[in-house]
Design a protein around this motif. Sequence first.
Motif, PDB file in Angstrom:
ATOM      1  N   ASN A 278       0.867  -1.157  -0.122  1.00 41.17           N
ATOM      2  CA  ASN A 278       0.036  -0.002   0.076  1.00 41.17           C
ATOM      3  C   ASN A 278       0.962   1.299  -0.140  1.00 41.17           C
ATOM      4  OD1 ASN A 278      -2.308   1.413  -0.059  1.00 41.17           O
ATOM      5  ND2 ASN A 278      -2.746   1.037   2.330  1.00 41.17           N
ATOM      6  N   LYS A 279       2.145   1.052  -0.386  1.00 38.09           N
ATOM      7  CA  LYS A 279       2.897   2.036  -0.323  1.00 38.09           C
ATOM      8  C   LYS A 279       2.610   3.235  -1.283  1.00 38.09           C
ATOM      9  CE  LYS A 279       6.077  -0.020  -3.754  1.00 38.09           C
ATOM     10  NZ  LYS A 279       7.367  -0.702  -3.774  1.00 38.09           N
ATOM     11  N   GLU A 280       2.002   3.076  -2.428  1.00 38.20           N
ATOM     12  CA  GLU A 280       1.415   4.241  -3.071  1.00 38.20           C
ATOM     13  C   GLU A 280       0.884   5.254  -2.268  1.00 38.20           C
ATOM     14  OE1 GLU A 280       2.325   4.490  -6.046  1.00 38.20           O
ATOM     15  OE2 GLU A 280       3.101   2.430  -6.375  1.00 38.20           O
ATOM     16  N   VAL A 281       0.081   4.903  -1.350  1.00 36.07           N
ATOM     17  CA  VAL A 281      -0.408   5.934  -0.566  1.00 36.07           C
ATOM     18  C   VAL A 281       0.450   6.788   0.182  1.00 36.07           C
ATOM     19  CG1 VAL A 281      -2.068   6.465   1.452  1.00 36.07           C
ATOM     20  CG2 VAL A 281      -2.396   4.253  -0.003  1.00 36.07           C
ATOM     21  N   ILE A 282       1.560   6.123   0.472  1.00 32.24           N
ATOM     22  CA  ILE A 282       2.760   7.042   0.926  1.00 32.24           C
ATOM     23  C   ILE A 282       3.172   8.073   0.127  1.00 32.24           C
ATOM     24  CG2 ILE A 282       4.896   6.772   1.966  1.00 32.24           C
ATOM     25  CD1 ILE A 282       3.055   6.084   4.257  1.00 32.24           C
ATOM     26  N   PHE A 283       3.477   7.364  -1.043  1.00 32.76           N
ATOM     27  CA  PHE A 283       4.025   8.117  -2.185  1.00 32.76           C
ATOM     28  C   PHE A 283       3.107   9.245  -2.436  1.00 32.76           C
ATOM     29  CE2 PHE A 283       6.272   4.103  -3.933  1.00 32.76           C
ATOM     30  CZ  PHE A 283       6.942   3.749  -2.772  1.00 32.76           C
ATOM     31  N   ALA A 284       2.138   8.989  -2.626  1.00 30.43           N
ATOM     32  CA  ALA A 284       0.934  10.382  -2.800  1.00 30.43           C
ATOM     33  C   ALA A 284       1.132  11.119  -1.908  1.00 30.43           C
ATOM     34  CB  ALA A 284      -0.349   9.605  -2.893  1.00 30.43           C
ATOM     35  N   LEU A 285       1.172  10.821  -0.559  1.00 32.27           N
ATOM     36  CA  LEU A 285       1.386  11.970   0.399  1.00 32.27           C
ATOM     37  C   LEU A 285       2.676  12.762   0.168  1.00 32.27           C
ATOM     38  CD1 LEU A 285       0.143  13.252   2.793  1.00 32.27           C
ATOM     39  CD2 LEU A 285       1.525  11.411   4.180  1.00 32.27           C
ATOM     40  N   ILE A 286       3.726  12.085  -0.214  1.00 36.13           N
ATOM     41  CA  ILE A 286       5.000  12.819  -0.196  1.00 36.13           C
ATOM     42  C   ILE A 286       4.955  13.800  -1.497  1.00 36.13           C
ATOM     43  CG2 ILE A 286       7.277  12.376  -1.107  1.00 36.13           C
ATOM     44  CD1 ILE A 286       7.461   9.655   0.232  1.00 36.13           C
ATOM     45  N   GLU A 287       4.216  13.241  -2.640  1.00 34.37           N
ATOM     46  CA  GLU A 287       4.052  14.059  -3.807  1.00 34.37           C
ATOM     47  C   GLU A 287       3.209  15.542  -3.359  1.00 34.37           C
ATOM     48  OE1 GLU A 287       2.610  11.504  -6.949  1.00 34.37           O
ATOM     49  OE2 GLU A 287       1.711  13.308  -7.232  1.00 34.37           O
ATOM     50  N   LYS A 288       1.921  15.209  -2.606  1.00 36.83           N
ATOM     51  CA  LYS A 288       0.843  16.096  -2.270  1.00 36.83           C
ATOM     52  C   LYS A 288       1.605  17.029  -1.318  1.00 36.83           C
ATOM     53  CE  LYS A 288      -2.209  15.341  -4.902  1.00 36.83           C
ATOM     54  NZ  LYS A 288      -2.099  14.159  -5.445  1.00 36.83           N
ATOM     55  N   LEU A 289       2.316  16.756  -0.328  1.00 35.12           N
ATOM     56  CA  LEU A 289       2.958  17.614   0.605  1.00 35.12           C
ATOM     57  C   LEU A 289       3.951  18.465   0.213  1.00 35.12           C
ATOM     58  CD1 LEU A 289       2.883  15.749   4.091  1.00 35.12           C
ATOM     59  CD2 LEU A 289       1.404  17.135   3.357  1.00 35.12           C
ATOM     60  N   GLY A 290       4.947  18.058  -0.740  1.00 33.73           N
ATOM     61  CA  GLY A 290       5.785  18.692  -1.348  1.00 33.73           C
ATOM     62  C   GLY A 290       5.508  19.743  -2.147  1.00 33.73           C
ATOM     63  N   LYS A 291       6.682  20.361  -2.765  1.00 30.48           N
ATOM     64  CA  LYS A 291       6.600  21.724  -3.630  1.00 30.48           C
ATOM     65  C   LYS A 291       5.900  20.939  -5.055  1.00 30.48           C
ATOM     66  CE  LYS A 291      10.626  24.353  -2.319  1.00 30.48           C
ATOM     67  NZ  LYS A 291      10.346  25.477  -3.100  1.00 30.48           N
TER      68      LYS A 291
ATOM     69  N   GLU B  20     -15.825  19.540  -2.637  1.00 32.60           N
ATOM     70  CA  GLU B  20     -14.892  20.097  -1.688  1.00 32.60           C
ATOM     71  C   GLU B  20     -13.359  19.556  -2.233  1.00 32.60           C
ATOM     72  OE1 GLU B  20     -15.091  21.738   1.202  1.00 32.60           O
ATOM     73  OE2 GLU B  20     -17.231  21.864   0.108  1.00 32.60           O
ATOM     74  N   GLY B  21     -13.093  18.715  -3.042  1.00 35.17           N
ATOM     75  CA  GLY B  21     -11.851  18.272  -3.534  1.00 35.17           C
ATOM     76  C   GLY B  21     -11.488  16.901  -2.900  1.00 35.17           C
ATOM     77  N   GLN B  22     -11.377  15.659  -3.489  1.00 43.96           N
ATOM     78  CA  GLN B  22     -10.902  14.748  -2.752  1.00 43.96           C
ATOM     79  C   GLN B  22      -9.601  14.121  -3.174  1.00 43.96           C
ATOM     80  OE1 GLN B  22     -13.954  12.040  -4.340  1.00 43.96           O
ATOM     81  NE2 GLN B  22     -15.383  12.526  -2.583  1.00 43.96           N
ATOM     82  N   ASP B  23      -8.871  14.883  -3.930  1.00 44.08           N
ATOM     83  CA  ASP B  23      -7.855  14.661  -4.505  1.00 44.08           C
ATOM     84  C   ASP B  23      -6.779  14.497  -3.532  1.00 44.08           C
ATOM     85  OD1 ASP B  23      -5.860  13.909  -6.492  1.00 44.08           O
ATOM     86  OD2 ASP B  23      -5.179  16.074  -6.849  1.00 44.08           O
ATOM     87  N   GLY B  24      -5.859  13.417  -3.116  1.00 41.27           N
ATOM     88  CA  GLY B  24      -5.137  13.121  -2.036  1.00 41.27           C
ATOM     89  C   GLY B  24      -5.573  12.969  -0.848  1.00 41.27           C
ATOM     90  N   TYR B  25      -6.813  12.643  -0.840  1.00 41.27           N
ATOM     91  CA  TYR B  25      -7.457  12.127   0.358  1.00 41.27           C
ATOM     92  C   TYR B  25      -7.791  10.644   0.212  1.00 41.27           C
ATOM     93  CZ  TYR B  25      -8.262  16.803   2.324  1.00 41.27           C
ATOM     94  OH  TYR B  25      -7.866  17.990   2.799  1.00 41.27           O
TER      95      TYR B  25
END
Lengths: 433, 592
Positions: free
Chosen positions: B262-275, B443-448
Amino acid sequence: MKQIINNNSSLFSNFIKNSIKAPSPKVQQNFMKVTSELVEVIKKILEAEKLIFDVSYEGKKYWENAKKHKFAFVDGGAYSSFLSSSAPFAIRANTYIVKPDELLERRELFRETVKFVGNLYDPEKNLYDLDEDPYEDNQLLTKKKDAARITFETAAVARHVYENEKFEYLLLHGPLQTPIMPFSGPEFPLFKKEVIKYILPFFKKKEINDKDRHFINVYLNSINYIKKAKFNIFGIVEKTGSTIYLRNLLYRAKQKRLIDDVIFDKTISLIKRYKINDATLFELILSDCQALKPLEVEKQIPSKAWGDWEEQMNNFPKVFIGYLRTNKNQSPIRIESLNNPKKLHQDYEYILATSKLLPNYGFPAGLDVIDKAARIHSWLGKAAKGYYQKYYLNLALNSKDPTTIISALKSISDGGRKFKNRPKAGRLSINAK
Amino acid sequence: MVEENLKTDQKQGGFQLMLNKKITEPWTSIGTILGQPVIDSYTFYLKKYKAKKGDIVAAEAKLPTGEGKVIDVIVWGRITEIISSNDFLPNEATKELTEENINIQDTILPLTKNDSICMVTNLGYTKNQVGEKMLLLPINYPVAPGGTIKYPAKKDLASLLNSEMNSKNPILIGKLVAREDIDVFVSADNMVSRHVLVIGMTGSGKSVATRRLMRELMHKDYPILIIDPHGDYLGIVKQAKKLFPKHVIKLFYPKISAPSNNKEVIFALIEKLGKKLTDPQYDFLNWLLDNIPYESGQNLMDYINVLIDRANTAAANKRNKSSAGMNGIGNTGATTMGVVARSLRVVQSKLKKMEKDNKENMEKFPHLKFEELPDSYSQPENIISKSQVSILYLKGYESLPSSTIVSILLENLFNHRSAGNKTIPPFFTIVEEAQNFIPSRAEGQDGYPSVETIKKISTEGRKFGVGLMIVTQRPYKLDETVCSQMNSYIILRLKNERDQRFVKNTMENWDDEVARQLPNFANGQGIVSGQITNLPLTVKIKFDADLVNSDLGDEDFINDVQNWKDTEITKKKKSFYKNFDKIFKSDQRRPN
Ligand SMILES: Nc1ncnc2c1ncn2[C@@H]1O[C@H](COP(=O)(O)OP(=O)(O)O)[C@@H](O)[C@H]1O
Ligand SMILES: [Mg+2]
């Protein structure tokens, strides 16, 4: 004086009535002139006789003292509107009883004091042998209704007397005694036996004979019974075309030789011709919170009766009639009692105080209340009508009397014409305010 | 005939059947049906003060059965409106009373002749045999005008509301608002296997209601997981020893980690939190993620550290023109790599800050012991266990990482249940501030990632014993699919019109009349409806004062100010400022 007449609503309407019949300005002028001159002389007589008195009114103080008493108000209602034919189908007289300082739960009682559903009158019996006449004329119908209403209102009062109520005052909406002459005709029917037992619970005679069942005897019995009441009973009449006070005043003046016979006769005739009555005249004489002391008058005039009623007529008690002006805009109200008020001022203060609670209408508020309560609840709309129809149909069915049941069924089925056309009781809507 | 007249006068209408021996207390007659009733509703004339809005009343009626028979039934309904008027009190009387300063109570004017017409909405009928199980059935025929309306006795009404629920495990939620003598229960069976939506504006009593039901579930040793962004549930920990001596109550702070599958979830978070990255930068980030294996359960912080190291190394290699370990990124420039490294540092510092905030918040409760959230993939039994309540305290975390954390946690637990391998028992999840976890598409679900997870639980959880309670103050901001899967509702005060509209649109059998009450509810008053209850009921929820987190309390800013002391730094800063101020005032020179 002309000014007063012009500003005076009821007199003015009387004046208009006169003018319609005689529209010439001259006649109008003449009416005003006559009226104002009559006012002047009547006022003089009243003053000479010390018949005008002031009634004190201090609303707050009055009620603070009066609240400890128990008061009753009686009015009747007939549901003849359900009828397409025949005599009153449902009739009742209600009482509003109130003791202001009592706990709210026990403060007020709305009582359907006497009520009856069905035919009050005996279809089989009549005092006199008459030719069979299947068509009741309208006049007789009206008389039967009136007699029923009068009987029931008096019966309600009688029931309170019978039950030994401790009222301070009982006010009845309407005259306390009615001339019985219109009911003395040979065609007037008898009440059913059961009706007598119901409305005259005090009637001790073992065998009720036919005469006892005639309205005049029933009424006479009731009136004499309530005359003995331990509480004060007054009949209050608001709109009246009566001239009874005026006539009796003049008669009294004649007796006392204040006026001579010629003047008396002329004035009586003038009053008739000019359609002047107590209310309009006294409105010009009395100011707000003023009253006329009651005169003792005879309401029944035996010489005019049909049939053999003279003895009964003579047995009716005399009535004490006074007038009270309860506000600036309305004509005075007539006050009737069977006994001479012992505490006249106090009694009229009470009637004034209850009337002041309706500052525009100027009529005892409790009577207004019971008038609304005794009437069919038209404010409930069609829905209530449906309810009452069902209610009375039930009563009729319980009576097991075929005529009653049929007339009930007719009454709820659109005038009896189309039986299958059942009544539509409306749906109540919140928005329809 | 006169006697008949009089007798009828005294006769009490109807309900002969009701007066059989099974009834313990008599039912009082309170009115008469009016007009033309329809199947769903009717009006009746109410005797003064005999009932009030919201009351449940009973009408005797006859209903046709299929076979041409007619049966005697009791039709139950709720008073939705009362129109009262004292038509006997003349309006003009009030004028005189006012002007003369008369007390109306002293006069003969009627005060109590209030005639009231009640509107009733029917709920259903029961067979006319009280005492047996009262099954509420749909009505197929209107009640008859003229019929008597009765006020049911407490016991009978209570049994209608509760016993018929068919629940083996009824749990107390509160009392009827309209009749405080009647307890209201909800079905625990239906609650844990289905989904409950708790909505109401802030302070309306959502947490109180939720804690109430949670407490009852605890008595049944049911495992509970609470996603608690604000710490509304920490109060229970304090009381646990006394109230639930044999329970285990665990407080967790988040650790961001995922199973490798399920690491994709982690990766997505890294992507979303970064610049925000350009395409080449993005390619490089992906290269890093592909080339540095994420170990199952690895702490995200540790992983990011490795990523940063690797990015830095790669950048250095690039500058030194070394190609060791640079497969696939031969064309990527050092600057690009540097930007990615910086973006990862941003992610790192954001996460650190949240971790720190979370920690500081935990320190406000020195007497409470918080543990790091165990890996839900490998150790789910440390989170879900019989007689255990697990509270995940998320305060300090922003919504994206919160969503990720919750998604991973629930995904793992759900998978354990759906795998059927008996690692963990069925459990009940409470998601507070749900708008943060299941925002609507608008409301925007992207990244949730929690949206998908909770959606899955809401559609399939029932099969696997994963129950859900969604708590929010902003229902219209919730994901539509999740909402449509909710089958029970606790609706507390709602003032916002969009929220009210949401409620109307979401719930079946919703009448405007009820909607009108919503803004006026007091704290803890609300409507309970759906499968956890028999009938929609307006309830005053029982307040468990002992479960309130007293440390949280209301903010006491006035007190804060009164006890305010400037920190040493602030004091110095202020004194320096004075000096500087002098200097600047003396400065006569114009800047060139
Ligand atoms: N059922 C209730 N009975 C009494 N008071 C209540 C009830 N529900 C809520 N309250 C009061 O309202 C406050 C806020 O309730 P809470 O559940 O925290 O609101 P929410 O979670 O909706 O923001 C509580 O602290 C309590 O004082
Ligand atoms: Mg809350």
